[in-house]
Design an enzyme around this catalytic site. Structure first.
Site, PDB file in Angstrom:
ATOM      1  N   VAL A  12      69.304   2.290  20.953  1.00  0.00           N
ATOM      2  CA  VAL A  12      69.473   1.425  22.129  1.00  0.00           C
ATOM      3  C   VAL A  12      68.249   0.544  22.342  1.00  0.00           C
ATOM      4  CG1 VAL A  12      69.735   1.412  24.637  1.00  0.00           C
ATOM      5  CG2 VAL A  12      71.129   2.958  23.248  1.00  0.00           C
ATOM      6  N   VAL A 127      75.307   5.277  32.639  1.00  0.00           N
ATOM      7  CA  VAL A 127      76.721   5.655  32.697  1.00  0.00           C
ATOM      8  C   VAL A 127      77.562   4.457  32.282  1.00  0.00           C
ATOM      9  CG1 VAL A 127      78.596   6.611  34.099  1.00  0.00           C
ATOM     10  CG2 VAL A 127      76.231   7.144  34.680  1.00  0.00           C
ATOM     11  N   ILE A 131      79.535  -1.318  30.735  1.00  0.00           N
ATOM     12  CA  ILE A 131      80.377  -1.610  31.904  1.00  0.00           C
ATOM     13  C   ILE A 131      79.499  -1.725  33.147  1.00  0.00           C
ATOM     14  CG2 ILE A 131      82.417  -0.907  33.196  1.00  0.00           C
ATOM     15  CD1 ILE A 131      82.948   1.194  30.991  1.00  0.00           C
ATOM     16  N   GLU A 185      77.268  12.943  16.711  1.00  0.00           N
ATOM     17  CA  GLU A 185      75.973  13.321  16.166  1.00  0.00           C
ATOM     18  C   GLU A 185      76.084  14.596  15.340  1.00  0.00           C
ATOM     19  OE1 GLU A 185      72.643  12.827  18.654  1.00  0.00           O
ATOM     20  OE2 GLU A 185      73.742  11.605  20.092  1.00  0.00           O
ATOM     21  N   ASP A 196      77.101  15.753  28.288  1.00  0.00           N
ATOM     22  CA  ASP A 196      76.860  14.332  28.544  1.00  0.00           C
ATOM     23  C   ASP A 196      77.714  13.859  29.722  1.00  0.00           C
ATOM     24  OD1 ASP A 196      75.919  11.563  27.489  1.00  0.00           O
ATOM     25  OD2 ASP A 196      78.105  11.373  27.558  1.00  0.00           O
ATOM     26  N   LYS A 200      76.729  12.456  33.682  1.00  0.00           N
ATOM     27  CA  LYS A 200      77.219  11.189  34.233  1.00  0.00           C
ATOM     28  C   LYS A 200      77.965  11.390  35.550  1.00  0.00           C
ATOM     29  CE  LYS A 200      77.173   8.967  29.725  1.00  0.00           C
ATOM     30  NZ  LYS A 200      77.933   8.740  28.476  1.00  0.00           N
ATOM     31  N   GLY A 298      77.195   2.464  22.330  1.00  0.00           N
ATOM     32  CA  GLY A 298      76.943   1.497  21.277  1.00  0.00           C
ATOM     33  C   GLY A 298      75.662   0.757  21.576  1.00  0.00           C
TER      34      GLY A 298
END
Lengths: 399, 399
Positions: A12, A127, A131, A185, A196, A200, A298
């Site tokens: 990232v 999160v 978006i 992963e 995960d 969130k 992504g």
């Protein structure tokens, strides 16, 4: 030119320079001048990167640089991220984070530190990847009562469940494929065991109610035990099996939190969210259901969300917005998720007539599901059914 | 207590008191004190309403009341709404509007007037009813390049198309039913002829590019001529026929705008937006597709969007945000929508072989669609096909 630093030059963090280049024009329009990179903190060197000359191995030069106005933290994990972010905020630098673990564990402290030092701590990328989801909670939805959140917030598990459904293949096989394609992963636990998604939903519930619950209050079930029969049961009910992060919210801000595979009926738009996409649906008794949908993970979408926060900081918009405030709640704050009444699909070994009779004693309604060995029960809590039928397969239905 | 006035006490305006009551707690938290109603402007009296004592028939008392900080315009139409809103802004009152006709025609002027008088002109409710859609354009998406918008922004037409598909009934019959249920107006032209959707895409394109195009630049085709065969063709292609408001956006802010029935492939989440729901999808080359979904119309969702703007104003958040700025563009600013190359479904009378040959001369690819009398052509413009085949049925495919 305005300057930012990057902490963690992985997937990232490494996407941030690309986003700054690709969106250079709209960023310059919003900020008023171009945005560049001053320092990149990483343990590694990147001799082949065009940013090789900006790589440093300790935080000190970033803290000491008066030109670095904002810092992007993309390291992951609670430590040393917490220590580094705290130091940046205390040095008067706003921080943008994609680190859901950090926000879910320490978001309350970091927001407080930021407020004390007159800077911002933003986490749009933590999160829902690309978006724009976090900011509306503090702005458009500020005067709205939200009674429920249901989200598909983990792309890896959604990819696996989508493939299991489409191709009729078992979990282990699809997981192996997802790992070889880089969608999962090598240690997939954080994704497939629901951790995960748990982080969130803690963050989304905190934004909605101001209450940051303890992780031990979230009932978490991942997708490791999802069998072919579970997916077939969802099909038979005209829906899809999805890993749902769920918050039930009382008018007083009380919470019940869970992450588990749920059957999502076809008329709920979450049922159509496939592959690596994410979506979060909010229920408002007044405004109706609202859904945000997009690429939940992504490199570029997540980096774009971080740059969106950077833009808000450098344009002055973030300072003007009302920052969220959380209070960290001790374990036991939430109502037990297993005690919430709702609809479930239940399957168990043994006589169908006996199962039906037992379920009828626990629920308002019991209906056999044609083509499967199970029943849909209404008005029952999963916890009660589990107590009476410890070996039953119980799958909640999202209503 | 903070005070607001309402202009137009019809369906939406009449819902504002209900939203203020139902969301009183979160509104008080966001604003810092309760929000009440000072005046309601309407031509009618409402003797049975609990707000009967606040009804006035002219604007003067509202303009003269120093306690009325914000005004909600829910009158509809350009005049007298434009005159009234201008007077309120000039009197130093912020205005919130649900009036897409007003924003699409005069949004540029009203934003300028608001800026000159240090107040806000907000219009979250003008597109997408209860979906928080407008604010993200000025905030979260400010540093993002958007290359396309595709929206289902009219609930009436989506309800009609959904019913036509599900029940296999003709347009006229479903329209009559929608009218009797109150989902369509007695004069349904603004909805079924695409004018409502046209106004909304003008607004969304203006927010994205700063260019408010002239309505004559939007290619508009409604749903009156949608035949059973068109819906079957969409089915045969595994998609749904939807009335799509479309904007194609160049990196330089150039525009091509259209409203028309389009075949939406199944893997596009817009294909699953059914009934009176609305959704708007944005294409960002960096962040990927983002979709907002929710109740696009209705008394309370639309009133809730207006109250959300009111909350932003009275809490001080709106003043701090960067207000959008539009420039009104003369007719001819946009590239002709009919000239944009893309994929279409084409059906025409006559020999299939001749049709296929003719289409091949205009397009990159021509594929027959099994089970229908038509073809999918790729890389062709609808305008060119229409010129060569004036009687053909041409339906664009959303890619």
């Amino acid at each position: 030119m305005k300057k930012i630093a990057i902490l963690g030059f992985g997937i990232v963090g490494g996407g941030i320079p690309t986003v700054l280049e690709k969106n250079a024009d709209p960023i310059r329009r919003a900020v008023g001048e171009p945005v560049g990179i001053s320092y990149i903190l990483d343990l590694r060197d990147f001799p082949d990167s065009p940013y090789a000359d900006r790589v440093v191995h300790e935080l000190a030069p970033i803290l000491a640089d008066p030109e670095t106005e904002a810092v992007c933290e993309a390291m992951g994990g609670v430590e040393p991220a917490f220590t580094f972010v705290t130091a940046c905020l205390e040095a008067g630098k706003s921080v943008v984070s994609s680190n859901k673990e950090l926000v879910a564990e320490k978001g309350d402290v970091l927001l407080k530190t930021a407020a004390e030092h007159g800077v911002s701590f933003l986490f749009e990328a933590s999160v829902g990847g690309g978006i724009p989801l976090i900011r509306p909670f503090s702005t458009s939805l500020a005067g709205e009562r939200i009674s429920g959140i249901a989200g598909i917030v983990n792309g890896t598990t959604n990819y696996i469940l989508t493939a299991m459904k489409r191709e009729g293949r078992p979990f282990s096989e699809v997981l192996a494929e997802a790992q070889s394609l880089g969608y999962a992963e090598r240690n997939p636990s954080a994704d497939v065991d629901g951790l995960d998604a748990m982080r969130k939903i803690l963050i989304l519930a905190a934004l909605t109610t101001g209450n940051l619950a303890d992780r031990s209050d979230v009932t978490v079930e991942g997708i490791r035990n999802v069998a072919k029969e579970d997916i077939e049961a969802a099909d038979a009910l005209g829906g899809s099996l999805k890993l749902i992060a769920r918050a039930l919210i009382g008018a007083d801000g009380s919470l019940s939190l869970g992450v588990c595979p749920m059957i999502v009926p076809e008329d709920n738009p979450l049922s159509a969210v496939s592959g690596v996409y994410n979506a979060v649906s909010l229920t408002s008794p007044v405004a109706g259901d609202i859904l945000y949908y997009g690429r939940g993970a992504g490199r570029l979408p997540t980096a774009a969300a971080m740059v969106s926060d950077v833009t808000a900081i450098l344009s002055g918009a973030a300072k003007a917005e009302k920052a969220p405030v959380f209070t960290k709640r001790a374990p036991g704050f939430c109502r037990p998720f297993n005690g919430e009444k709702g609809s479930c699909y239940v399957r168990a070994e043994g006589s169908s007539a006996e199962l039906s009779e037992l379920l009828a004693s626990l629920a308002d309604s019991v209906e056999p599901v044609p083509g499967t060995a199970g029943f849909v029960v209404g008005g029952a809590s999963a916890g009660e059914i589990e107590k009476a039928l410890p070996d039953a397969r119980i799958i909640r239905i999202l209503r």
